[in-house]
Design an enzyme around this catalytic site. Structure first.
Site, PDB file in Angstrom:
ATOM      1  N   HIS A  89     -57.716 110.499  38.664  1.00  0.00           N
ATOM      2  CA  HIS A  89     -57.010 109.223  38.627  1.00  0.00           C
ATOM      3  C   HIS A  89     -57.954 108.139  38.126  1.00  0.00           C
ATOM      4  CE1 HIS A  89     -54.083 106.187  39.313  1.00  0.00           C
ATOM      5  NE2 HIS A  89     -54.796 105.570  40.235  1.00  0.00           N
ATOM      6  N   ASP A 105     -54.868  98.850  39.597  1.00  0.00           N
ATOM      7  CA  ASP A 105     -54.409 100.233  39.537  1.00  0.00           C
ATOM      8  C   ASP A 105     -53.070 100.250  38.805  1.00  0.00           C
ATOM      9  OD1 ASP A 105     -53.988 102.902  39.912  1.00  0.00           O
ATOM     10  OD2 ASP A 105     -53.915 102.834  42.099  1.00  0.00           O
ATOM     11  N   CYS A 149     -52.087 107.942  34.091  1.00  0.00           N
ATOM     12  CA  CYS A 149     -53.111 106.953  34.461  1.00  0.00           C
ATOM     13  C   CYS A 149     -54.196 106.764  33.415  1.00  0.00           C
ATOM     14  CB  CYS A 149     -53.727 107.308  35.806  1.00  0.00           C
ATOM     15  SG  CYS A 149     -54.687 108.858  35.820  1.00  0.00           S
TER      16      CYS A 149
END
Length: 293
Positions: A116, A133, A78
């Site tokens: 994250h 995302d 991420c």
């Protein structure tokens, strides 16, 4: 529109990035472009932690990230994905705030570290804000409207829901928490699962550096001990967790197969579009074999 500073958009090889994700539309900072950029990114660049398994570090400077994810057509996790996407949005004139989340995957009572990375994005032609995302490895395909109760069914039936949790049941007062839910949960036939929680507190590149260091080096990090690779598409999600290859579909059906270490390089190439050179392929196999798996 506002953008947290320091994402080095001017250093991005924009043409190479847009080619990498298959984007051929108008790159103006519009909602239509944001949707296409998000979809292209998550379906073109896989999620992977293989550099850790190969005994190398995971640098987050833009030059290193775009060399790996764009030029060498590898993947990342991420922090790498969001670092690259943020640079592209900055270069194209989108407004955004970088955020940090805590992965839960249904473990509501376990308070996990902030590992994250995701973005709250604004466009020039729409008053709404959007949750992007791109680095989780399991979608969403496109941004979700950043509003309590937002739901979306995308691709072949992947479902997502965004909820504002108030103040996390009073445990963290005066801070509004959000949670992204997904159905089915990756790798299962279950219904909704809370995937990660986050606040709207801005994060900066240095914050991602700290989280990245934990993820890449801490013995309790889920990514420091075994290979973990994902590839996501409109109708299928592939995940390699150690030596277990799982294929999931939006209807909740899954297939699993156990691999031998020697199969890893071929599976990475055929399923995840990650081609390792001969030296790295041998090194990865040796690393997994040495772990006793």
């Amino acid at each position: 529109m506002t953008t947290t500073p320091g994402w080095d958009g001017e250093q991005l090889d924009l043409d190479a990035y847009l080619h990498r994700i298959g984007f051929d539309g108008d790159p103006a900072p519009t909602l239509a472009a944001l949707r296409a950029l998000h979809r292209g990114h998550v379906t073109s660049i896989p999620f992977e932690n293989l550099e850790i398994m190969l005994g190398r570090g995971v640098p987050l400077d833009l030059a290193s990230v775009q060399d790996k994810l764009v030029r060498r057509r590898r993947g990342g996790y991420c922090f790498e994905h969001t670092r690259l996407f943020a640079a592209a949005l900055e270069r194209l004139g989108f407004g955004f705030t970088a955020l940090t989340g805590r992965v839960s995957m249904g473990s509501e009572n376990k308070f996990r570290p902030a590992t994250h990375a995701l973005l709250r994005v604004e466009t020039a032609d729409d008053e709404r804000a959007w949750l992007c995302d791109v680095g989780f490895g399991a979608g969403p395909l496109e941004p979700l409207e950043f509003v309590d109760g937002a739901t979306a069914t995308q691709g072949g039936g992947w479902r997502y829901r965004l909820e504002r949790l108030g103040t996390l049941d009073g445990r963290v007062p005066h801070v509004a928490w959000w949670s992204l839910f997904q159905a089915p949960a990756p790798g299962t036939a279950d219904g909704w699962v809370d995937r990660h929680n986050f606040t709207e507190t801005p994060s900066f590149p240095i914050d991602y550096e700290v989280g990245n260091h934990f993820v890449a080096t801490h013995p309790r990090s889920p990514f420091s001990a075994r290979p973990y690779v994902q590839r996501y598409a409109a109708d299928v999600h592939h995940a390699l967790d150690d030596l277990t290859l799982t294929t999931s579909r939006p209807d909740g059906s899954t297939d699993k197969r156990e691999l031998s270490p020697s199969e890893l390089p071929a599976v990475l190439a055929d399923v995840f579009d990650i081609v390792l050179d001969a030296s790295d392929a041998a090194r990865l196999v040796a690393s997994v074999e040495a772990s006793g798996r």
